[in-house]
Motif scaffolding. Structure first.
Motif, short mmCIF file in Angstrom:
data_model
loop_
_atom_site.label_atom_id
_atom_site.label_comp_id
_atom_site.label_asym_id
_atom_site.label_seq_id
_atom_site.Cartn_x
_atom_site.Cartn_y
_atom_site.Cartn_z
N GLY A 159 0.79 -1.45 0.02
CA GLY A 159 0.06 0.15 0.09
C GLY A 159 0.85 1.19 0.11
N PHE A 160 0.21 2.33 -0.20
CA PHE A 160 0.87 3.62 -0.46
C PHE A 160 0.72 4.48 0.76
CE2 PHE A 160 1.70 7.94 -2.08
CZ PHE A 160 3.13 7.87 -2.35
N ASN A 161 -0.71 4.69 0.75
CA ASN A 161 -1.14 6.18 1.62
C ASN A 161 -1.44 5.64 3.13
OD1 ASN A 161 -0.94 8.26 -0.02
ND2 ASN A 161 -3.07 7.46 -0.86
N ASP A 162 -1.84 4.40 3.52
CA ASP A 162 -2.27 3.98 4.83
C ASP A 162 -1.03 3.35 5.44
OD1 ASP A 162 -4.41 5.45 4.78
OD2 ASP A 162 -5.62 3.71 3.89
N ILE A 163 -1.48 2.75 6.84
CA ILE A 163 -0.24 2.12 7.32
C ILE A 163 -0.54 0.61 7.28
CG2 ILE A 163 0.44 1.51 9.66
CD1 ILE A 163 -0.04 4.33 10.49
N ALA A 164 0.46 -0.24 6.64
CA ALA A 164 0.24 -1.46 6.64
C ALA A 164 0.77 -2.40 7.79
CB ALA A 164 1.07 -2.02 5.25
N ASP A 165 -0.24 -3.19 8.22
CA ASP A 165 0.13 -4.09 9.22
C ASP A 165 0.99 -5.13 8.72
OD1 ASP A 165 -1.82 -5.82 8.38
OD2 ASP A 165 -2.89 -5.82 10.13
N GLU A 166 1.51 -6.34 9.53
CA GLU A 166 2.51 -7.37 9.31
C GLU A 166 1.69 -8.27 8.38
OE1 GLU A 166 4.87 -10.88 11.28
OE2 GLU A 166 3.75 -9.43 12.59
N VAL A 167 0.35 -8.50 8.72
CA VAL A 167 -0.48 -9.55 7.80
C VAL A 167 -0.54 -9.16 6.47
CG1 VAL A 167 -2.63 -10.70 7.59
CG2 VAL A 167 -1.41 -10.53 9.81
N LEU A 168 -1.24 -7.94 6.44
CA LEU A 168 -1.56 -7.10 5.17
C LEU A 168 -0.13 -7.04 4.31
CD1 LEU A 168 -3.50 -5.56 3.19
CD2 LEU A 168 -2.67 -3.36 4.40
N ASN A 225 8.02 -2.34 -3.23
CA ASN A 225 7.57 -1.58 -2.06
C ASN A 225 7.58 -0.19 -1.72
OD1 ASN A 225 7.31 -1.07 0.81
ND2 ASN A 225 7.43 -3.19 1.38
N HIS A 226 6.47 0.56 -1.62
CA HIS A 226 6.68 2.09 -1.74
C HIS A 226 5.70 2.59 -0.81
CE1 HIS A 226 7.68 5.94 -3.94
NE2 HIS A 226 6.44 5.85 -4.29
N ASN A 227 5.88 3.63 -0.27
CA ASN A 227 4.89 4.24 0.68
C ASN A 227 5.25 5.77 0.82
OD1 ASN A 227 6.58 4.08 2.39
ND2 ASN A 227 5.22 3.54 4.20
N THR A 228 4.31 6.35 1.08
CA THR A 228 4.43 8.01 1.66
C THR A 228 5.44 8.26 2.69
OG1 THR A 228 3.28 9.83 1.72
CG2 THR A 228 2.34 8.15 2.75
N HIS A 229 5.99 9.25 2.77
CA HIS A 229 6.93 9.86 3.76
C HIS A 229 6.05 9.67 5.05
CE1 HIS A 229 10.42 10.00 1.48
NE2 HIS A 229 9.75 11.15 0.72
N ALA A 230 4.62 10.10 5.14
CA ALA A 230 3.96 10.09 6.47
C ALA A 230 3.56 8.83 7.09
CB ALA A 230 2.70 11.02 6.00
N ALA A 231 3.84 7.78 6.05
CA ALA A 231 3.33 6.53 6.55
C ALA A 231 4.45 5.72 7.56
CB ALA A 231 2.87 5.41 5.33
N LEU A 232 4.15 4.71 8.26
CA LEU A 232 5.17 4.16 9.03
C LEU A 232 5.97 2.95 7.99
CD1 LEU A 232 3.33 2.86 12.13
CD2 LEU A 232 4.82 4.71 12.00
N PRO A 233 7.12 2.80 8.09
CA PRO A 233 8.01 2.19 7.28
C PRO A 233 7.48 0.79 7.28
CG PRO A 233 9.54 3.21 8.99
CD PRO A 233 8.01 3.36 9.44
N GLN A 234 7.53 0.14 5.98
CA GLN A 234 7.02 -1.03 5.69
C GLN A 234 7.55 -1.99 5.09
OE1 GLN A 234 3.38 0.08 3.84
NE2 GLN A 234 4.45 0.38 1.94
N GLU A 235 9.20 -1.83 5.18
CA GLU A 235 10.02 -2.78 4.33
C GLU A 235 10.00 -4.10 5.00
OE1 GLU A 235 10.91 0.10 5.71
OE2 GLU A 235 11.32 1.29 3.96
N PRO A 236 10.15 -5.24 4.17
CA PRO A 236 9.97 -6.51 4.54
C PRO A 236 10.73 -7.14 5.61
CG PRO A 236 10.29 -6.42 2.17
CD PRO A 236 10.57 -5.04 2.67
N TYR A 237 11.99 -6.50 5.77
CA TYR A 237 12.89 -6.69 6.91
C TYR A 237 12.31 -6.53 8.38
CZ TYR A 237 14.66 -2.00 6.36
OH TYR A 237 14.56 -0.72 6.14
N ARG A 238 11.33 -5.70 8.22
CA ARG A 238 10.55 -5.15 9.52
C ARG A 238 9.81 -6.30 10.35
NH1 ARG A 238 10.52 -0.06 11.02
NH2 ARG A 238 8.75 -0.35 11.98
N TRP A 239 9.53 -7.33 9.60
CA TRP A 239 8.97 -8.25 10.19
C TRP A 239 9.39 -9.64 9.62
CZ3 TRP A 239 5.57 -4.66 7.51
CH2 TRP A 239 4.70 -3.96 8.22
#
Length: 77
Positions: free
Chosen positions: A8-17, A33-47
């Protein structure tokens, strides 16, 4: 070529999503994997589960790349 902003781009993605996004996006032409600067980081290595799912999906994607490239080349000519 086209594809979605994985996780996703605009909203916050949780681990399952993000996990499901990474699995599905491996099979479309444009995989990032791409998102806006305002969202939380969502790179795959975070989970750990997302990193593992990404590795499996990418391993399945790589053998398909020559086929995908041939299809795109054929459709564009």
């Amino acid at each position: 070529m086209g594809g979605a902003d994985t996780c996703g781009f605009n909203d916050i993605a949780d681990e399952v999503l993000c996990n499901r996004w990474m699995q599905l996006s491996a099979f479309v032409s444009f995989y990032r994997n791409h998102n806006t600067h305002a969202a939380l980081p969502q790179e795959p290595y975070r989970w750990a589960s997302v990193a593992n799912a990404s590795r499996i999906a990418i391993a399945a994607r790589y053998p398909l790349l020559p086929y995908l490239d041939s299809v795109f080349s054929f459709k564009c000519s």
